[in-house]
Design a protein around this motif. Structure first.
Motif, mmCIF file in Angstrom:
data_model
loop_
_atom_site.group_PDB
_atom_site.id
_atom_site.type_symbol
_atom_site.label_atom_id
_atom_site.label_comp_id
_atom_site.label_asym_id
_atom_site.label_seq_id
_atom_site.Cartn_x
_atom_site.Cartn_y
_atom_site.Cartn_z
ATOM 1 N N UNK A 82 0.833 -1.206 0.000
ATOM 2 C CA UNK A 82 0.000 0.000 0.000
ATOM 3 C C UNK A 82 0.867 1.254 0.000
ATOM 4 N N UNK A 83 0.340 2.290 -0.614
ATOM 5 C CA UNK A 83 1.018 3.581 -0.533
ATOM 6 C C UNK A 83 0.994 4.021 0.920
ATOM 7 N N UNK A 84 2.009 4.767 1.351
ATOM 8 C CA UNK A 84 1.976 5.270 2.721
ATOM 9 C C UNK A 84 0.682 6.047 2.957
ATOM 10 N N UNK A 97 7.894 9.875 1.766
ATOM 11 C CA UNK A 97 7.363 8.619 2.319
ATOM 12 C C UNK A 97 7.149 7.594 1.211
ATOM 13 N N UNK A 98 6.620 8.042 0.094
ATOM 14 C CA UNK A 98 6.355 7.139 -1.034
ATOM 15 C C UNK A 98 7.651 6.552 -1.577
ATOM 16 N N UNK A 99 8.628 7.404 -1.850
ATOM 17 C CA UNK A 99 9.895 6.930 -2.404
ATOM 18 C C UNK A 99 10.629 6.018 -1.428
ATOM 19 N N UNK A 137 3.584 2.635 -12.429
ATOM 20 C CA UNK A 137 3.092 2.601 -11.043
ATOM 21 C C UNK A 137 3.853 3.592 -10.158
ATOM 22 N N UNK A 138 5.167 3.648 -10.312
ATOM 23 C CA UNK A 138 5.963 4.592 -9.519
ATOM 24 C C UNK A 138 5.580 6.024 -9.878
ATOM 25 N N UNK A 139 5.406 6.302 -11.166
ATOM 26 C CA UNK A 139 4.985 7.643 -11.604
ATOM 27 C C UNK A 139 3.637 8.006 -10.987
ATOM 28 N N UNK A 140 2.669 7.095 -11.021
ATOM 29 C CA UNK A 140 1.353 7.351 -10.432
ATOM 30 C C UNK A 140 1.472 7.677 -8.947
ATOM 31 N N UNK A 141 2.317 6.956 -8.255
ATOM 32 C CA UNK A 141 2.469 7.177 -6.817
ATOM 33 C C UNK A 141 3.113 8.529 -6.526
ATOM 34 N N UNK A 142 4.103 8.882 -7.321
ATOM 35 C CA UNK A 142 4.753 10.191 -7.143
ATOM 36 C C UNK A 142 3.747 11.305 -7.444
#
Length: 192
Positions: A82-84, A97-99, A137-142
């Motif tokens: 899960x994302x933070x 936190x995400x990275x 996915x990483x781009x979406x989270x950032x």
């Protein structure tokens, strides 16, 4: 789940039934065990298949190479993590936190973490496909962490930061825990 149940999981190469998904799960779990014992250089699809109790030919129907298998392990960990749950109003806090969370996905497994870096640099078409999915996915989270008005140049800089840090860790310049700290410091410089 019976064999007549609908398709439930998407793998890199095709959608999977429940039984097929169980086989892929066995293979990915066994791959982590084989990596810990043999390292990436010593890992083979044949060894993983034997550890999973499936035929080598069966393993190859799901994974084209050991690089593909390791990339799949990372992909599965990424999408299941899960994302933070940071509700902090400061986007910098959310991005850091995400990275950090992404960097720590394989931090406690030295052989797996090194294998992930090697695997994701591969040219296997299935790895290329997964690398694209991982990057998306990483781009979406950032972008989610930065908020609706995210500057595309900042997003790209943070993506490059993460990718460079992954390679640096995979080359053995620092542990993934140390890299997570360095990602945080560098992200703060980008986000100032």
């Amino acid at each position: 789940m019976s064999e007549s149940d609908p398709v439930i999981v998407e793998a890199t190469r095709r959608r999977l039934s429940g039984k097929q998904a169980d086989t892929v799960d066995k293979l990915t779990r066994s791959a982590v065990e084989v990596l810990a014992r043999e390292g990436f250089a010593g890992m083979t699809i044949r060894l993983v298949a034997a550890a999973a109790g499936v035929g080598t030919a069966t393993a190859y129907t799901y994974f084209s190479s050991k690089e593909h298998l390791v990339a799949e392990i990372f992909w599965r960990r990424l999408v299941s993590a899960p994302s933070p749950a940071s509700q902090d109003p400061d986007p910098t806090v959310r991005v850091v936190a995400e990275l950090r969370d992404i960097a720590m996905l394989v931090a406690d497994e030295q052989e797996l973490s090194g294998a992930v870096t090697s695997a994701l640099l591969g040219r296997d078409p299935d790895v290329v496909h997964l690398r694209g999915r991982i990057g998306t996915e990483i781009r979406k989270r950032i972008m989610r962490a930065l908020g609706a008005d995210a500057d595309p140049d900042v997003v790209e800089s943070l993506e490059l930061l993460y990718a460079g840090a992954l390679v640096r860790a995979g080359m053995g310049y620092a542990s993934y825990s140390e890299i997570a700290d360095r990602i945080e410091k560098s992200a703060l410089l980008i986000l100032k």
